[in-house]
Structures are given as C-alpha cells and as structure tokens.
Design an enzyme around this catalytic site. Structure first.
Site, short mmCIF file in Angstrom:
data_model
loop_
_atom_site.label_atom_id
_atom_site.label_comp_id
_atom_site.label_asym_id
_atom_site.label_seq_id
_atom_site.Cartn_x
_atom_site.Cartn_y
_atom_site.Cartn_z
N ASP A 140 0.81 -1.23 0.00
CA ASP A 140 0.00 0.00 0.00
C ASP A 140 0.84 1.28 0.00
O ASP A 140 0.32 2.35 -0.27
CB ASP A 140 -0.91 0.02 1.24
CG ASP A 140 -1.81 -1.19 1.33
OD1 ASP A 140 -2.13 -1.78 0.28
OD2 ASP A 140 -2.19 -1.57 2.46
N MET A 182 -6.03 -2.42 -4.78
CA MET A 182 -5.90 -2.38 -3.31
C MET A 182 -5.27 -1.04 -2.87
O MET A 182 -5.09 -0.13 -3.68
CB MET A 182 -5.06 -3.55 -2.83
CG MET A 182 -5.82 -4.85 -2.80
SD MET A 182 -4.78 -6.16 -2.10
CE MET A 182 -6.00 -7.40 -1.72
N LEU A 285 -4.11 -10.71 -6.46
CA LEU A 285 -3.13 -10.90 -7.53
C LEU A 285 -2.01 -9.86 -7.39
O LEU A 285 -0.87 -10.10 -7.79
CB LEU A 285 -3.81 -10.74 -8.90
CG LEU A 285 -4.77 -11.86 -9.29
CD1 LEU A 285 -5.61 -11.46 -10.49
CD2 LEU A 285 -3.99 -13.13 -9.59
O1 F6P Z 1 -2.38 -4.00 3.35
C1 F6P Z 1 -2.29 -4.81 2.24
C2 F6P Z 1 -3.66 -5.22 1.75
O2 F6P Z 1 -3.48 -6.03 0.59
C3 F6P Z 1 -4.60 -4.06 1.47
O3 F6P Z 1 -4.32 -3.40 0.26
C4 F6P Z 1 -5.93 -4.77 1.51
O4 F6P Z 1 -6.97 -3.89 1.89
C5 F6P Z 1 -5.73 -5.81 2.59
O5 F6P Z 1 -4.32 -5.99 2.72
C6 F6P Z 1 -6.39 -7.12 2.30
O6 F6P Z 1 -6.21 -7.94 3.39
P1 F6P Z 1 -6.57 -9.48 3.42
O7 F6P Z 1 -5.37 -10.22 2.87
O8 F6P Z 1 -6.81 -9.78 4.85
O9 F6P Z 1 -7.78 -9.68 2.56
#
Ligand code: F6P
Length: 360
Positions: A140, A182, A285
């Site tokens: 992120d 994301m 992905l």
């Molecule tokens: O922080 C990394 C991230 O991929 C975010 O971009 C996303 O909101 C979250 O983690 C998704 O988390 P999880 O793997 O628990 O679905």
C-alpha cells in the site's frame, strides 16, 4: 548492552512480494557477522509456541530471493495484545507469554518485518523490554517515515500490466472498464498504476469523487472519438459525502476489510453514461508472485540495514528509505499514522495536467 548473538525474525500482517528477500538478507548478513537466526512462524504466533520456530542458516534461504509470499508464514489477526479468542471480549492478551518465550528461547533481539499494524505491535513489545528492529513492508506504500516499501513496485507493475490488457478489450467493445485496486486508505497504488497504465479516470481515498463529473469527463472523451474509458478505483475511494465500501466490518482482533466500490462505480457509470461498463477486481493478484528487481534490491537493503542496527545495539527503530540512504526512524514516530497521497504531490498534479479525471 552485551553484543547480539542470537536473533529471531518474523513476518507479520498481509504478505508482500519481497518478504523472502528481506529474510534472506537478514540471515546471510547475520551469519556473516557471527549472529545466529531463528525464524518464527506465522508472525508473533512463533513466540507463543517455541515449536513454531526453526533455526535459519544461509542454506535455508538460498534461492528464495525471487519468491513471493514468506517462507515463515504470516497472519494479520495474530496480535498477541488482542489475540482473537472465544471469550466474552472476543480476545485475550498473550503479550507477557511472548516476552517470556523470547527469553526462554535465548534470543537477544527481534527483527519484525511488517506493516503499520505489526510495527505498532513491535513498538509495544519494545516498550515491554524486547530489543526490536522493524522493517517496513506493504504493497500500500502507506507507512510514514519511509519514501517507499518493498512490495509496492511489484503491485503497481502488476496493476499497470492488467490495465494495459483491459485497454484493448475496452477499446474493442467501446466500454468503460473499471479496475478496482488495493491500497487500503491510501491511493498510492491507484495513482501510480493508473498513470503507468494510462487510465482516464483515477478515484482514490484522498479525493472524494462525484460520478456525475466522471460521467461528464467520459462524455468529453467521446467528443474527440475515444469511445472507451479506463477507470482505476482504489478500494478505499469514497463518494462526496459518503464513506468507504466495506466487505466486512472490524471485530475483535480483526481490522475492517475494504472492497466492492468498483462494482458500484461501474453500475452507476453505466446508468449515467448509457455505455456498457464492466468491473475487474485485481485483489490479491497484486500481492502474489515474485518481487520486481526494484523490490528485491530495496528488501535486501532493508535486511542488511536491520542487521547493521542490531550490531550497533540500536533498537526501537524501523529501517527506512530516505534516498539515497537507508536510515533508522523511531518506531514511536510511525505508530497510528498513515501516509496518504499529498494533494500537492507532483504526480497528482501532472496526472491532472495530462487530463486524468479524479472525479472532483
Ligand atoms: O495491506 C495490504 C492489503 O493487501 C490491502 O491493500 C488490503 O486492503 C488488505 O491488505 C487485504 O487484506 P486481506 O489479505 O486480509 O484480505
């Protein structure tokens, strides 16, 4: 403080391409400095149960530089201070047990490779007396104190290539293609991948969007013959006066899960423009697969710098990218803060200058 002879290393939170490159660098640099390394499995869980740990030698990390994921495993709901449990509060505080296990295992220090959540936990353990060095990780790019984190470049690269592919089908069908990426509460992935992929519209958490304006901008494109549009939407984007789209609300030991804004944006744009729209959610992905060369290099620099800090007896810090240097930043400075895209960021201004719509 006596010299560090034995350290633990763990990966916490969601995975990011480059975790294995950091582990490899830590193990090799430590070994060459006469420091033994123990790999702790599944984040801090490896310090709740010593059987979930193993000695790591250079042989164990040979060949993992280019691998995605993490050889140690990880979890984003294993906070020992608020461990999910079947109790009336839904959580239990196991932090003293972690400190106890750390000492029983004969560890002198800990390297915690994680995002804002894991680094906040690391800071809490530092305050409880564990000598800790943090390594920032996230796709992120939202950790304060460092210009970049490994994983971000890989995620952006993947998203940009996906947008390239969507361009050809969007153009063939004269459609609006909405790509949800994301990034949580920051628009770094959306902005960078959107610019790299030549998106026409980028919606991100830092700029509340108005779809009437987006629809007007899409219609303007029609007027010069561009009958398709690419819209990149960050999962944390929100409409003017509205809030983030949630897939799952927060509960004890679990943070809220964002997601779903793309499908709503596609449906509303279809209605407002009369054009067909489709939504693609890139999801995990963006986190899978091996790291780019940039992320391998940054991860290796972070791992090497972390061992250097341990050797110098500098704890309670996170290694950070501050070009051209890797510098220590106090963990206390980053706890509870999120690095969002500044509204005067040059890339944002340039994107506007070349005609990208942000829906405002
Ligand atoms: O922080 C990394 C991230 O991929 C975010 O971009 C996303 O909101 C979250 O983690 C998704 O988390 P999880 O793997 O628990 O679905």
């Amino acid at each position: 403080m006596p010299p560090v002879k034995k350290i633990g290393v763990l990966t916490g939170g969601g995975d990011a391409p480059g975790l294995n490159a950091v582990i490899r660098a830590v193990v090799k640099a430590a070994h060459n400095a006469g420091i033994d390394v123990v790999g702790l499995e599944d984040s801090f869980d490896g310090l709740l149960d010593p059987s979930r740990s193993r000695v790591l030698t250079p042989r164990d990390v040979t060949g993992i530089l280019r691998l995605g994921g993490t050889i140690l495993g990880t979890t984003n709901h294993g906070n020992p201070f608020e461990y999910p449990a079947d109790t009336p509060e839904g959580k239990v505080d196991y932090s003293d047990k972690v400190v106890d296990t750390f000492h029983k295992m004969g560890l002198d220090a800990l390297v915690v490779i994680g995002g804002d959540g894991s680094l906040s936990i690391a800071h809490q353990f530092y305050l409880k007396g564990i000598p800790i060095v943090g390594v920032p990780k996230t796709i992120d790019n939202d950790i304060v104190g460092t210009t970049s984190c490994f994983g971000f470049d890989t995620a952006v690269d993947f998203a940009a290539l996906a947008i390239d592919r969507l361009h050809t089908t969007a153009e063939a069908h004269k459609r609006i293609m909405v790509v949800e990426v994301m990034g949580r509460y920051a628009g770094w992935i959306a902005l960078h991948s959107g610019v790299a992929g030549g998106a026409d519209v980028i919606l991100m958490p830092e700029i509340a969007y108005d779809l009437e304006k987006v629809a007007a901008d899409i219609r303007k494109r029609e007027s010069f013959g561009a009958k398709f549009s690419i819209v990149v939407v960050a999962e944390g984007a929100k409409p003017v006066g509205g809030s983030h789209t949630l897939r799952e609300p927060a509960r004890a030991g679990y943070v809220e899960r964002l997601g779903g804004v793309g499908i709503t944006v596609a449906a509303q744009l279809e209605e407002l423009t009369g054009k067909e729209a489709r939504c693609v959610v890139l999801g995990h992905l963006q986190r899978g697969g091996g790291p780019t060369a940039f992320d391998r290099v940054l991860a290796t620099r972070f791992g090497g710098a972390a061992v250097e800090l341990l050797r110098r007896g500098v704890f309670g810090k996170m290694v950070a990218n501050n070009p051209p240097d890797i510098v220590p930043v106090p963990l206390a400075d980053i706890v509870g803060r999120t690095k969002t895209v500044p509204l005067d960021y040059d890339l944002l201004r340039t994107a506007r200058a070349v005609g990208v719509s942000f829906g405002d």
